[in-house]
Scaffold this motif. Sequence first.
Motif, PDB file in Angstrom:
ATOM      1  N   ASN A  31       1.969 -16.091  -3.281  1.00 17.66           N
ATOM      2  CA  ASN A  31       1.459 -14.767  -3.617  1.00 17.66           C
ATOM      3  C   ASN A  31      -0.045 -14.678  -3.393  1.00 17.66           C
ATOM      4  O   ASN A  31      -0.743 -15.680  -3.316  1.00 17.66           O
ATOM      5  CB  ASN A  31       1.818 -14.420  -5.057  1.00 17.66           C
ATOM      6  CG  ASN A  31       3.227 -13.899  -5.164  1.00 17.66           C
ATOM      7  OD1 ASN A  31       3.455 -12.722  -5.394  1.00 17.66           O
ATOM      8  ND2 ASN A  31       4.192 -14.781  -4.989  1.00 17.66           N
ATOM      9  N   ASN A  32      -0.511 -13.433  -3.301  1.00 19.73           N
ATOM     10  CA  ASN A  32      -1.909 -13.185  -2.981  1.00 19.73           C
ATOM     11  C   ASN A  32      -2.839 -13.282  -4.175  1.00 19.73           C
ATOM     12  O   ASN A  32      -4.054 -13.306  -4.011  1.00 19.73           O
ATOM     13  CB  ASN A  32      -2.052 -11.810  -2.344  1.00 19.73           C
ATOM     14  CG  ASN A  32      -1.416 -11.771  -0.962  1.00 19.73           C
ATOM     15  OD1 ASN A  32      -1.446 -12.738  -0.226  1.00 19.73           O
ATOM     16  ND2 ASN A  32      -0.828 -10.631  -0.627  1.00 19.73           N
ATOM     17  N   CYS A  33      -2.276 -13.287  -5.366  1.00 18.20           N
ATOM     18  CA  CYS A  33      -3.102 -13.394  -6.551  1.00 18.20           C
ATOM     19  C   CYS A  33      -2.270 -13.972  -7.686  1.00 18.20           C
ATOM     20  O   CYS A  33      -1.048 -13.823  -7.715  1.00 18.20           O
ATOM     21  CB  CYS A  33      -3.687 -12.053  -6.973  1.00 18.20           C
ATOM     22  SG  CYS A  33      -2.493 -10.724  -7.032  1.00 18.20           S
ATOM     23  N   MET A  34      -2.948 -14.629  -8.578  1.00 19.23           N
ATOM     24  CA  MET A  34      -2.319 -15.179  -9.765  1.00 19.23           C
ATOM     25  C   MET A  34      -3.230 -14.935 -10.953  1.00 19.23           C
ATOM     26  O   MET A  34      -4.409 -14.610 -10.802  1.00 19.23           O
ATOM     27  CB  MET A  34      -2.075 -16.681  -9.595  1.00 19.23           C
ATOM     28  CG  MET A  34      -1.120 -17.028  -8.485  1.00 19.23           C
ATOM     29  SD  MET A  34      -0.766 -18.802  -8.407  1.00 19.23           S
ATOM     30  CE  MET A  34       0.245 -18.998  -9.885  1.00 19.23           C
ATOM     31  N   GLY A  35      -2.669 -15.107 -12.125  1.00 18.30           N
ATOM     32  CA  GLY A  35      -3.503 -14.883 -13.285  1.00 18.30           C
ATOM     33  C   GLY A  35      -2.800 -15.203 -14.584  1.00 18.30           C
ATOM     34  O   GLY A  35      -1.689 -15.749 -14.589  1.00 18.30           O
ATOM     35  N   TRP A  36      -3.478 -14.829 -15.669  1.00 17.65           N
ATOM     36  CA  TRP A  36      -2.974 -15.046 -17.017  1.00 17.65           C
ATOM     37  C   TRP A  36      -2.984 -13.731 -17.777  1.00 17.65           C
ATOM     38  O   TRP A  36      -3.975 -12.988 -17.734  1.00 17.65           O
ATOM     39  CB  TRP A  36      -3.846 -16.068 -17.751  1.00 17.65           C
ATOM     40  CG  TRP A  36      -3.809 -17.436 -17.130  1.00 17.65           C
ATOM     41  CD1 TRP A  36      -4.669 -17.925 -16.187  1.00 17.65           C
ATOM     42  CD2 TRP A  36      -2.872 -18.471 -17.401  1.00 17.65           C
ATOM     43  NE1 TRP A  36      -4.309 -19.204 -15.852  1.00 17.65           N
ATOM     44  CE2 TRP A  36      -3.217 -19.569 -16.587  1.00 17.65           C
ATOM     45  CE3 TRP A  36      -1.777 -18.592 -18.260  1.00 17.65           C
ATOM     46  CZ2 TRP A  36      -2.498 -20.769 -16.612  1.00 17.65           C
ATOM     47  CZ3 TRP A  36      -1.072 -19.787 -18.267  1.00 17.65           C
ATOM     48  CH2 TRP A  36      -1.434 -20.855 -17.448  1.00 17.65           C
ATOM     49  N   VAL A  48      -5.951 -11.369 -19.014  1.00 18.71           N
ATOM     50  CA  VAL A  48      -6.975 -12.280 -19.510  1.00 18.71           C
ATOM     51  C   VAL A  48      -7.899 -12.712 -18.374  1.00 18.71           C
ATOM     52  O   VAL A  48      -9.113 -12.571 -18.471  1.00 18.71           O
ATOM     53  CB  VAL A  48      -6.343 -13.528 -20.162  1.00 18.71           C
ATOM     54  CG1 VAL A  48      -7.422 -14.513 -20.588  1.00 18.71           C
ATOM     55  CG2 VAL A  48      -5.467 -13.125 -21.335  1.00 18.71           C
ATOM     56  N   ALA A  49      -7.333 -13.256 -17.323  1.00 19.08           N
ATOM     57  CA  ALA A  49      -8.128 -13.750 -16.190  1.00 19.08           C
ATOM     58  C   ALA A  49      -7.243 -13.768 -14.958  1.00 19.08           C
ATOM     59  O   ALA A  49      -6.080 -14.170 -15.044  1.00 19.08           O
ATOM     60  CB  ALA A  49      -8.669 -15.146 -16.482  1.00 19.08           C
TER      61      ALA A  49
END
Length: 125
Positions: A31-36, A48-49
Motif C-alpha cells: 500500500n501507498n501509506c500506513m499508519g496508526w 495518531v500517526a
Amino acid sequence: QDQLQESGGGSVHAGGSLRLSCEASGRPSQNNCMGWFRRAPGKEREGVAHIYSSGITWYADSVKGRFTVSQDNAEAKTTLYLQMNSLKPEDTGMYYCVAALTCPWPLSARGLDYWGQGTQVTISS
C-alpha cells in the motif's frame, strides 16, 4: 496471506515509553501509506500517526513531539513502528495498524483498506 499484525502494547506509568510494531504481509505491504489509529474508551477512532510512500509523516496534534512513526521495507515484508515517549493517561486505548492504497492527508478511518486486530496500550497516572 493479507495481514497486519500488531505487537508491543502494554501497561506503563505516565512518562514511560512503548514501541509498537506492525508486520504487514501480502497486499497490505504494497500500500501507498500506513499508519496508526487508536480508540480510547468511550471515544471515536482517531488518527495518531501516518507515513506516506514518499516518507512524509503526519501526526495528530496531541502526540506531536512525543510519538514517532517509521517504516522498514525489507524484501517481502514491511514493518511499521510507533515509538511512543512521554506517555500520558489520555494515550490509553486500542491501537490499530492500518494500510491504504488511496492516501488523503490525513488518512481517514473510512477509506482504509486494511486494519490490524489492535494492541492495547494502558497508561496509568
